[in-house]
Structures are given as C-alpha cells and as structure tokens.
Design an enzyme around this catalytic site. Structure first.
Site, PDB file in Angstrom:
ATOM      1  N   HIS A 192       0.961  -1.178  -0.027  1.00 31.87           N
ATOM      2  CA  HIS A 192      -0.065   0.006  -0.044  1.00 31.87           C
ATOM      3  C   HIS A 192       0.757   1.310  -0.041  1.00 31.87           C
ATOM      4  O   HIS A 192       1.565   1.753   1.047  1.00 31.87           O
ATOM      5  CB  HIS A 192      -0.813  -0.198   1.213  1.00 31.87           C
ATOM      6  CG  HIS A 192      -1.768   1.140   1.334  1.00 31.87           C
ATOM      7  ND1 HIS A 192      -3.385   0.928   1.681  1.00 31.87           N
ATOM      8  CD2 HIS A 192      -1.759   2.436   0.984  1.00 31.87           C
ATOM      9  CE1 HIS A 192      -3.869   1.949   1.335  1.00 31.87           C
ATOM     10  NE2 HIS A 192      -2.852   3.050   1.176  1.00 31.87           N
ATOM     11  N   HIS A 229       1.442   5.528  -1.614  1.00 32.31           N
ATOM     12  CA  HIS A 229       1.206   6.609  -2.573  1.00 32.31           C
ATOM     13  C   HIS A 229       2.631   7.197  -2.884  1.00 32.31           C
ATOM     14  O   HIS A 229       3.439   7.608  -2.210  1.00 32.31           O
ATOM     15  CB  HIS A 229       0.554   7.659  -1.604  1.00 32.31           C
ATOM     16  CG  HIS A 229      -0.752   7.191  -1.196  1.00 32.31           C
ATOM     17  ND1 HIS A 229      -1.924   7.316  -1.620  1.00 32.31           N
ATOM     18  CD2 HIS A 229      -1.108   6.525   0.149  1.00 32.31           C
ATOM     19  CE1 HIS A 229      -2.828   6.725  -1.016  1.00 32.31           C
ATOM     20  NE2 HIS A 229      -2.354   6.052   0.125  1.00 32.31           N
ATOM     21  N   LYS A 247      -9.402  -0.186  -5.963  1.00 34.51           N
ATOM     22  CA  LYS A 247      -9.336   0.401  -4.667  1.00 34.51           C
ATOM     23  C   LYS A 247     -10.759   1.210  -4.262  1.00 34.51           C
ATOM     24  O   LYS A 247     -11.081   1.932  -5.123  1.00 34.51           O
ATOM     25  CB  LYS A 247      -8.304   1.499  -4.525  1.00 34.51           C
ATOM     26  CG  LYS A 247      -8.316   2.187  -3.152  1.00 34.51           C
ATOM     27  CD  LYS A 247      -7.801   1.550  -1.915  1.00 34.51           C
ATOM     28  CE  LYS A 247      -7.662   2.336  -0.544  1.00 34.51           C
ATOM     29  NZ  LYS A 247      -6.871   3.097  -0.349  1.00 34.51           N
ATOM     30  N   HIS A 263     -10.594   1.265   1.635  1.00 34.18           N
ATOM     31  CA  HIS A 263     -10.358   2.204   2.742  1.00 34.18           C
ATOM     32  C   HIS A 263     -11.468   2.121   3.753  1.00 34.18           C
ATOM     33  O   HIS A 263     -12.759   2.553   3.524  1.00 34.18           O
ATOM     34  CB  HIS A 263     -10.290   3.573   2.254  1.00 34.18           C
ATOM     35  CG  HIS A 263     -10.064   4.536   3.036  1.00 34.18           C
ATOM     36  ND1 HIS A 263      -8.864   5.212   3.344  1.00 34.18           N
ATOM     37  CD2 HIS A 263     -10.539   5.226   4.385  1.00 34.18           C
ATOM     38  CE1 HIS A 263      -8.472   6.010   4.416  1.00 34.18           C
ATOM     39  NE2 HIS A 263      -9.751   5.837   5.007  1.00 34.18           N
ATOM     40  N   HIS A 269      -5.058  -0.577   5.780  1.00 36.89           N
ATOM     41  CA  HIS A 269      -4.287   0.243   7.166  1.00 36.89           C
ATOM     42  C   HIS A 269      -5.384  -0.155   8.108  1.00 36.89           C
ATOM     43  O   HIS A 269      -5.906   0.819   8.545  1.00 36.89           O
ATOM     44  CB  HIS A 269      -4.070   1.702   6.663  1.00 36.89           C
ATOM     45  CG  HIS A 269      -4.888   2.387   5.680  1.00 36.89           C
ATOM     46  ND1 HIS A 269      -6.442   2.405   5.919  1.00 36.89           N
ATOM     47  CD2 HIS A 269      -4.817   3.158   4.704  1.00 36.89           C
ATOM     48  CE1 HIS A 269      -6.933   3.125   5.082  1.00 36.89           C
ATOM     49  NE2 HIS A 269      -5.655   3.391   4.310  1.00 36.89           N
ATOM     50  N   ASP A 273       1.478   2.638   3.377  1.00 38.34           N
ATOM     51  CA  ASP A 273       0.584   3.837   3.370  1.00 38.34           C
ATOM     52  C   ASP A 273       1.445   5.176   3.393  1.00 38.34           C
ATOM     53  O   ASP A 273       0.948   6.204   3.853  1.00 38.34           O
ATOM     54  CB  ASP A 273      -0.528   3.852   4.422  1.00 38.34           C
ATOM     55  CG  ASP A 273      -1.568   5.012   3.870  1.00 38.34           C
ATOM     56  OD1 ASP A 273      -1.807   5.354   2.958  1.00 38.34           O
ATOM     57  OD2 ASP A 273      -2.122   5.342   4.884  1.00 38.34           O
TER      58      ASP A 273
HETATM   59  C1  NCD Z   1      -3.624   9.151   1.897  1.00 43.65           C
HETATM   60  C2  NCD Z   1      -3.082  10.132   1.013  1.00 43.65           C
HETATM   61  O1  NCD Z   1      -2.367  11.554   1.516  1.00 43.65           O
HETATM   62  O2  NCD Z   1      -3.300   9.900  -0.038  1.00 43.65           O
HETATM   63  N1  NCD Z   1      -3.381   9.749   3.346  1.00 43.65           N
HETATM   64  C3  NCD Z   1      -3.511   9.114   4.495  1.00 43.65           C
HETATM   65  O3  NCD Z   1      -3.448   9.700   5.355  1.00 43.65           O
HETATM   66  N2  NCD Z   1      -3.455   7.701   4.527  1.00 43.65           N
HETATM   67  C4  NCD Z   1      -4.914   8.682   1.652  1.00 43.65           C
HETATM   68  C5  NCD Z   1      -5.207   7.195   2.364  1.00 43.65           C
HETATM   69  O4  NCD Z   1      -4.688   6.319   2.078  1.00 43.65           O
HETATM   70  O5  NCD Z   1      -6.234   7.329   3.012  1.00 43.65           O
HETATM   71 ZN    ZN Z   2      -3.317   5.055   1.436  1.00 43.21          ZN
END
Ligand code: NCD
Ligand code: ZN
Length: 344
Positions: A13, A15, A99, A136, A174, A247
């Site tokens: 997971h 970003h 997702k 999520h 998460h 995450d």
């Molecule tokens: C994530 C993001 O910034 O893209 N933020 C987070 O707090 N985890 C989005 C997500 O996974 O909820």
């Molecule tokens: Zn995330």
C-alpha cells in the site's frame, strides 16, 4: 542480534503521487522494496487501464537507473466504474486490484464510491474475474466521531460485502483498531489486512499530547494504545492475513503544517527500519520476514522475491526534511534516531 537478513520485502500500500513529488520519493521505496501496490488517488484519479499504464510508465521513468523495482498498479472505483473496466483490468498484467474509497473519506477521495451497495454488481464481476478489492474502511458520515469511523464501517458495510461475495479477495487497508483486526481474524482466508508503521509505533498521544503534531496525522487516524497493542499482536502473530503496507503518503510540509493540514505520513525513506523497531519492541524480529516478504505476495498470487536485504543495528538520525523542487517533505519521526539501518 545486530544483523537481520530477509528476503526482499514488498510494500502492499503506497502513494507516490506524480510530477516533482514522484521524482523526490520513488527512489526511497525502490531502495527497499522489490514491488509496491501503487494507490490510484491522483488528481484526477486513475480509473482506467490506459491511465494506469501511463502512470506506471511515469513511475518507471522516475526510477533511478539499475533498479528492477516493479510498480503494481490499481484502479480507483467510482460510482460509474463499469463491468467492462473490471474485465479489462483483470487481463492486464500490470493491474492488480481495485481500490474502494468511500467518497470524501480521505485525501483525493471526492470521486470515490457514494454507496458501496450501489456498486455490488461491479463487485460481483470482480469476484468472477478474481481481482482483489482494496478497501479504505471508514464511514464518511460527518456525525460519526473520527475515532469511530473504522469500527462503524466494519459493522455497517464491510461485514455485508464479505458475506455477499464469499470468493472476492479483500484487503482491509491500513487497519487501525482492535475491531478491524478481530473482524479480519474471524473472516474467511479471502480477507486480509495491511498494517502501517505509524499505527504499530504510535498511539494518538503522538498527535495530540503536549502539542499538536501534524506529521503524525493520517487517515484512518492513529487510535488509543489498546488498539496499537492489538495491531502489534496481529502483525507479529505469523498469521498470513496480516502483511506490510506502509501507506507512505507524502505531502509538502506546508500542506501539513497548516490550519487545515492534509492527512498522510511519509515513511518510505525508512519503512523497513520503522517496522523493525516496532517488531523489536515485542521481541518478534523473527516474524518480520513473513509479514514483510511472504504473506502479501502469497495473497496477491505473485511469486515471492528471491534476493535478500540486510538490516544492521546502527543508530542514525532521520533528516528534518527531504527536498522536493524548492520545497520539502517532513518525514515521520523527523530529527529523531532510528536504531536499524538498511545496509544493502
Ligand atoms: C492518503 C493520501 O494522502 O493519499 N492519506 C492518508 O492519510 N493515509 C490517503 C489514504 O490512504 O487514506
Ligand atoms: Zn493510503
């Protein structure tokens, strides 16, 4: 024990954003992990196979030379995702999951699903073509206390999804509460969960006690200590339903140090070291390899990695920030000391 050698892990997971941010962060992940599940919450979101393949090319372009890092792409479910979109995704070698963001739940989730029940026909197709659903798990109801949003989602939506689609592989992303852990434990083996380093290392005092610390703010929000204990127990249990997903979610420092700061912790710079610290707290370093390197690959039906990486017991100070263009990202635990270091 002052050295720990593991089969190279994957991040299930992650970003990485796009543009300058992507260029600034991708090398961190590629230096630790062989593969990562890339989240599709860009602006605009990644909703089609074509968009995902273009995004994948951008990621590969941004990688340092001589890395074999493999970005595993996902598509963002919306109210208008079609059965055809699902079938196309299932036959693409680079698309590994869909997702589900409840609309408005987190960063860039405005185009998410407004009512999970309304997309059941799409979930049915996903079940038929055997492509995983990543969730999520938070309700978005403004009246619901932010600390209860995961628990209520588990009761109100997740339970129903799991019951209705017995063959759909689901990752509860998460997990942050004992209730979510218990739900995953009680579910069939098709249901798994990722756990982040921040939810293993911290409770909500890290965000709120003695001052407000925006770099510990992420969604789902970090909970009370007894939830952290439940997460640590699950992650170190050797149960293959629980695996690594950082995450890591970079935002510019100014977007977090703000009167309305963004949700997301940046951990990719030392993801494994952070997990090692959490596992060591409960004398469970021997359980790190399963959690980090085996169980996720098995769940996604991908081969386990074969190369190894080594962590060494060594104190080092986390930088105050990393540069992005003319701005910065503030990492999780900025300026503090970590006691493990990846040495290859
Ligand atoms: C994530 C993001 O910034 O893209 N933020 C987070 O707090 N985890 C989005 C997500 O996974 O909820
Ligand atoms: Zn995330």
């Amino acid at each position: 024990m002052d050295k720990l050698t593991l089969i190279q892990p994957d991040d299930w997971h992650l970003h990485v954003r796009n543009g300058e941010m992507l260029k600034a962060v991708i090398a961190h992940t590629a230096s630790q992990f062989a593969r990562a599940i890339i989240m599709p919450n860009l602006k605009p979101p990644v909703t089609t196979v074509e968009q995902a393949l273009n995004y994948r090319s951008d990621i590969v372009q941004a990688l340092p030379n001589h890395t074999s890092f493999n970005p595993l792409m996902t598509l963002y479910l919306t109210d208008t995702t079609s059965k055809d979109d699902v079938k196309k995704a299932a036959v693409s070698e680079h698309i590994h999951a869909f997702k589900l963001y409840p609309a408005g739940a987190t960063t860039n989730s405005d185009s998410g699903v407004s009512n999970p029940k309304a997309i059941y026909p799409i979930l049915e197709t996903m079940e038929q073509v055997d492509i995983p659903l990543l969730i999520h798990g938070e309700v978005t109801d403004n009246e619901c206390d932010i600390f209860d949003r995961e628990k209520i989602f588990v009761e109100s939506s997740l339970n129903d999804i799991v019951q209705n689609f017995p063959n759909l592989r689901i990752v509860v992303e998460h997990v942050t509460t004992k209730e979510a852990v218990d739900f995953v434990l009680a579910s069939p083996n098709k249901v798994a969960a990722t756990i982040t380093p921040q939810h293993l290392l911290f409770n909500r005092n890290a965000i709120l006690a003695g001052g407000i610390r925006p770099h510990y703010y992420c969604l789902p929000i970090i909970k009370r200590e007894h939830h952290r204990q439940a997460l640590l127990k699950a992650a170190t249990s050797g149960n293959p339903k629980f695996f690594l997903g950082t995450d890591s979610a970079p935002h510019l420092s100014g977007a977090k140090e703000n009167s309305c700061g963004c949700a997301g912790c940046y951990s990719a710079y030392a993801a494994l070291e952070l997990y090692a610290e959490a596992f060591e707290q409960v004398n469970a370093l021997d359980k790190l390899e399963g959690f980090a390197s085996f169980f996720g690959a098995d769940f996604y039906q991908l081969p386990r990695n074969t190369k190894t990486i080594t962590l060494q017991k060594q104190n080092w100070t986390i930088p105050d920030n990393y540069i992005v263009d003319n701005e910065t990202i503030t990492p999780l635990k900025a300026g503090e000391v970590l006691n493990w270091k990846l040495i290859n």
